[in-house]
Design a protein around this motif. Sequence first.
Motif, mmCIF file in Angstrom:
data_model
loop_
_atom_site.group_PDB
_atom_site.id
_atom_site.type_symbol
_atom_site.label_atom_id
_atom_site.label_comp_id
_atom_site.label_asym_id
_atom_site.label_seq_id
_atom_site.Cartn_x
_atom_site.Cartn_y
_atom_site.Cartn_z
ATOM 1 N N ALA A 147 0.832 -1.211 0.000
ATOM 2 C CA ALA A 147 0.000 0.000 0.000
ATOM 3 C C ALA A 147 0.864 1.258 0.000
ATOM 4 O O ALA A 147 0.539 2.245 -0.667
ATOM 5 N N LYS A 148 1.977 1.230 0.723
ATOM 6 C CA LYS A 148 2.885 2.395 0.760
ATOM 7 C C LYS A 148 3.489 2.635 -0.616
ATOM 8 O O LYS A 148 3.623 3.791 -1.064
ATOM 9 N N HIS A 149 3.817 1.563 -1.321
ATOM 10 C CA HIS A 149 4.373 1.694 -2.671
ATOM 11 C C HIS A 149 3.341 2.331 -3.605
ATOM 12 O O HIS A 149 3.678 3.216 -4.414
ATOM 13 N N ILE A 150 2.093 1.874 -3.506
ATOM 14 C CA ILE A 150 1.033 2.441 -4.344
ATOM 15 C C ILE A 150 0.824 3.906 -4.013
ATOM 16 O O ILE A 150 0.644 4.749 -4.902
ATOM 17 N N GLU A 151 0.869 4.241 -2.729
ATOM 18 C CA GLU A 151 0.732 5.644 -2.310
ATOM 19 C C GLU A 151 1.746 6.532 -3.015
ATOM 20 O O GLU A 151 1.394 7.537 -3.645
ATOM 21 N N ASP A 152 3.019 6.169 -2.881
ATOM 22 C CA ASP A 152 4.097 6.999 -3.433
ATOM 23 C C ASP A 152 3.947 7.163 -4.938
ATOM 24 O O ASP A 152 4.062 8.270 -5.479
ATOM 25 N N GLU A 153 3.656 6.042 -5.613
ATOM 26 C CA GLU A 153 3.564 6.087 -7.073
ATOM 27 C C GLU A 153 2.375 6.915 -7.540
ATOM 28 O O GLU A 153 2.503 7.757 -8.447
ATOM 29 N N GLU A 154 1.208 6.706 -6.911
ATOM 30 C CA GLU A 154 0.004 7.408 -7.349
ATOM 31 C C GLU A 154 0.070 8.896 -7.039
ATOM 32 O O GLU A 154 -0.405 9.726 -7.821
ATOM 33 N N LEU A 155 0.666 9.284 -5.923
ATOM 34 C CA LEU A 155 0.763 10.703 -5.586
ATOM 35 C C LEU A 155 1.713 11.424 -6.540
ATOM 36 O O LEU A 155 1.453 12.548 -6.963
ATOM 37 N N TRP A 166 -14.378 -5.020 7.949
ATOM 38 C CA TRP A 166 -15.342 -4.657 6.904
ATOM 39 C C TRP A 166 -14.782 -3.537 6.045
ATOM 40 O O TRP A 166 -14.830 -3.597 4.801
ATOM 41 N N LEU A 167 -14.237 -2.519 6.679
ATOM 42 C CA LEU A 167 -13.687 -1.391 5.934
ATOM 43 C C LEU A 167 -12.459 -1.808 5.128
ATOM 44 O O LEU A 167 -12.279 -1.371 3.984
ATOM 45 N N LEU A 168 -11.614 -2.626 5.711
ATOM 46 C CA LEU A 168 -10.407 -3.061 5.015
ATOM 47 C C LEU A 168 -10.770 -3.823 3.742
ATOM 48 O O LEU A 168 -10.181 -3.595 2.678
ATOM 49 N N ALA A 170 -5.168 3.821 -0.977
ATOM 50 C CA ALA A 170 -4.025 3.056 -0.460
ATOM 51 C C ALA A 170 -3.613 3.554 0.912
ATOM 52 O O ALA A 170 -3.274 2.764 1.807
ATOM 53 N N ARG A 171 -3.662 4.861 1.084
ATOM 54 C CA ARG A 171 -3.282 5.439 2.384
ATOM 55 C C ARG A 171 -4.237 5.009 3.490
ATOM 56 O O ARG A 171 -3.824 4.663 4.601
ATOM 57 N N GLU A 172 -5.537 5.017 3.189
ATOM 58 C CA GLU A 172 -6.520 4.648 4.206
ATOM 59 C C GLU A 172 -6.483 3.144 4.489
ATOM 60 O O GLU A 172 -6.824 2.713 5.591
ATOM 61 N N GLU A 211 -4.062 2.887 7.171
ATOM 62 C CA GLU A 211 -4.601 3.409 8.430
ATOM 63 C C GLU A 211 -5.532 2.399 9.098
ATOM 64 O O GLU A 211 -5.465 2.161 10.301
ATOM 65 N N VAL A 212 -6.403 1.784 8.284
ATOM 66 C CA VAL A 212 -7.376 0.842 8.840
ATOM 67 C C VAL A 212 -6.678 -0.427 9.319
ATOM 68 O O VAL A 212 -7.102 -1.051 10.301
ATOM 69 N N MET A 213 -5.591 -0.812 8.644
ATOM 70 C CA MET A 213 -4.869 -2.021 9.054
ATOM 71 C C MET A 213 -4.368 -1.910 10.496
ATOM 72 O O MET A 213 -4.207 -2.912 11.179
ATOM 73 N N ARG A 214 -4.110 -0.697 10.954
ATOM 74 C CA ARG A 214 -3.643 -0.504 12.322
ATOM 75 C C ARG A 214 -4.729 -0.830 13.353
ATOM 76 O O ARG A 214 -4.437 -1.083 14.515
ATOM 77 N N ASP A 215 -5.997 -0.797 12.905
ATOM 78 C CA ASP A 215 -7.105 -1.043 13.831
ATOM 79 C C ASP A 215 -7.528 -2.505 13.879
ATOM 80 O O ASP A 215 -8.402 -2.863 14.670
#
Length: 691
Positions: free
Chosen positions: A504-512, A623-625, A537-539, A542-546
């Motif tokens: 997800a971090k890789h997708i974040e960097d590339e898409e931004l 559910w959100l993930l 990807a960023r969210e 975030e949700v994975m932490r929960d």
Amino acid sequence: MNDPGLDEPAQKAAQDVEKNGKEQDQEKAEAQEQRFLDPSRWWFASTACPLIAGTFGPIANAFSICALVEKWRVYIPPGADEGHGVKVEDPVWLVAVNSVSLVFALAANIALLLNMTQRLKFAIAQPITIVGWFMASFLLIALVSVASTSIFRIEPMTEHALSQAYYYGIMAAAIYFIISSLMIFTVFGAYRNHYPKEFRLTSSQRTLMLQTIGFMFYLLIGALVFSKVEGWNYLDAVYWADFTLLTVGIGGEYVPATHAGRSLLFFYAIGGIVMVGLVIGSIRSLILERGKEKMSARFMEMKREKVLGSMDDEERTVKLGLFEKMKFSEKGLSESQRREQEFRIMRRVQEKAGRKRRYTALAISSVAALLLWFLGALVFMYAEKPQDWSYFVSLYFAYTSLLTIGYGDYTLASNAGKAFFVFWSLMAVPTLTILISNMGDTVIKAFRDLTIWIGSLTVLPDEKGISSTFSIGLKRLRLGNLYEPKEGATSSGASEKGMLDKLAKHIEDEELEQAEEAGEHGDYLERDIRFYHYVLARELREVMRDINASPPRQYTYQEWNYYLRLIGQDEGDTSAHRKPKIHQDRKANSNTDLGTANDGEEQTWSWLGIRSPLMGSQDEAVWLLQSLSATLEREMQKLRSPHAKKEPPPISMADLKKRDDSKALEPNHEKELQKEISAAEIRRRGQKSNV
């Protein structure tokens, strides 16, 4: 100019990608709805029955062995009691029938285990299991019935008694009959297509059955060894091994007296305690894993239907409890306000159903423990009549044994009492484990919160001060479910989670980066699409932490509003969601849920319906993930299709720069996104200057 022959198939492929994504979402929603149309009604037959049979089957086999290896009659010499009687030979027919019964029982148990491991088909294994246990039960019942008559008993009866083996036969027959009847219930549900004709037991359920088999084998083998070393009767050694491994420690005459026995005890006792601890852990995990989940689903559905059925058209309220009502009126409300109203009602339904489930489970387990105590004491009183035990003495003995205090001032002397104690103490293990687990969710938790609160008000005030502690403490005592993530939470899927986080971090960097580049070239639609992918990807991260939060994370309505908008379900869109049906003829259409879409309609849902994320068996974070990852996957599939139609995403960079209250992002997320976009712009400028 595009070639129509190539362009049309490509466009069709792009449409198929989008259609398949919607169909997957629809299938997921229908699967979730199906789970709750019949909540927990058939879970007992599909999972609990085979689990009980697989756990108690080995116990009954052990009792059958005890009934076979010893004589059923004893002669009582003058001045002695039945516990020290002389064995009397059994007739050949009794040994033969007893052996055949054990063979039937073992075949039934093996067939069930092979079926659970997918090595024997359901249609073959279940008849063998049911018939085998019924035959074992009927044969033992016949033997017990004959043994109770004057044909088998030796006169005078005052000088003869029945041994422990006879009573083990009674208990084995009863267990075989009960578990075979439960398996009939399981087969009935399977052939009525309420669940698949196969067992899908989890690893903890399989582990419990294997641990039970291992514990009974360990107990019987240990009893055999100590009976030889100490010179005890074998069934007396079984009685000793039972109260030793369960740490009751009744004592009396059954204690190791030889150096060899005491030396072996060092290893035997610690091994048994470890095995009992593993069984207790498995029972507790099963209660947490499946029992609470299914019971919660049932209570949620019952409470939800009751609340929706309590709609007062005149007062425009719904009744949540005996003294609690909430407003439920759509007059003058926007779509977003109406949805928030549904959300708040559903959250209260969730809290009340959860509280009722916890205290109902506590009440059931308390009643079970009390029955075990009182009825056990009643049996001990009648079994120990030669010792003139009163009911109070029996209660005292049962209480000290249940709590593993084991003073040893009262000990069992009768054959019936010793045999029953083994079964009774084994039943106490799951009963007390479940009771303590339920107390941990209710009584113990309340005392713990009260103690912490009183301590923070007196000798240990926290850093926020006494007034803040006082208000927070009151909320904890009243709600009992504030979100407090557990530090250092880990799970067995930590490595997989780390991999997803990096992806997800890789997708974040590339898409931004690509969003900023598209914006510089004036392609604002491409910029917003890339920015949308970046936010998804960023969210996800975030949700994975929960995911591992304990208790499970409960999101606010503002957070849900934000996340639902990301997955294309804007709370302010009147066409995106369904309004709940308050009044409905349940008899005419018993399978139609309140607050969900009918067949043929698009995937729409109400916060008060079965498809509501608050109704699911999954945690909200899960559910959100799943929803965010499915949305990102669909978006990436569109991106790979060159002829896919580009549409404005639910959010854009303009939402950050020119905020509109009706479309703005969730405030906390907005500030963080602005910082990250600014950092990305600085990085791009630095790269350009280097070039």
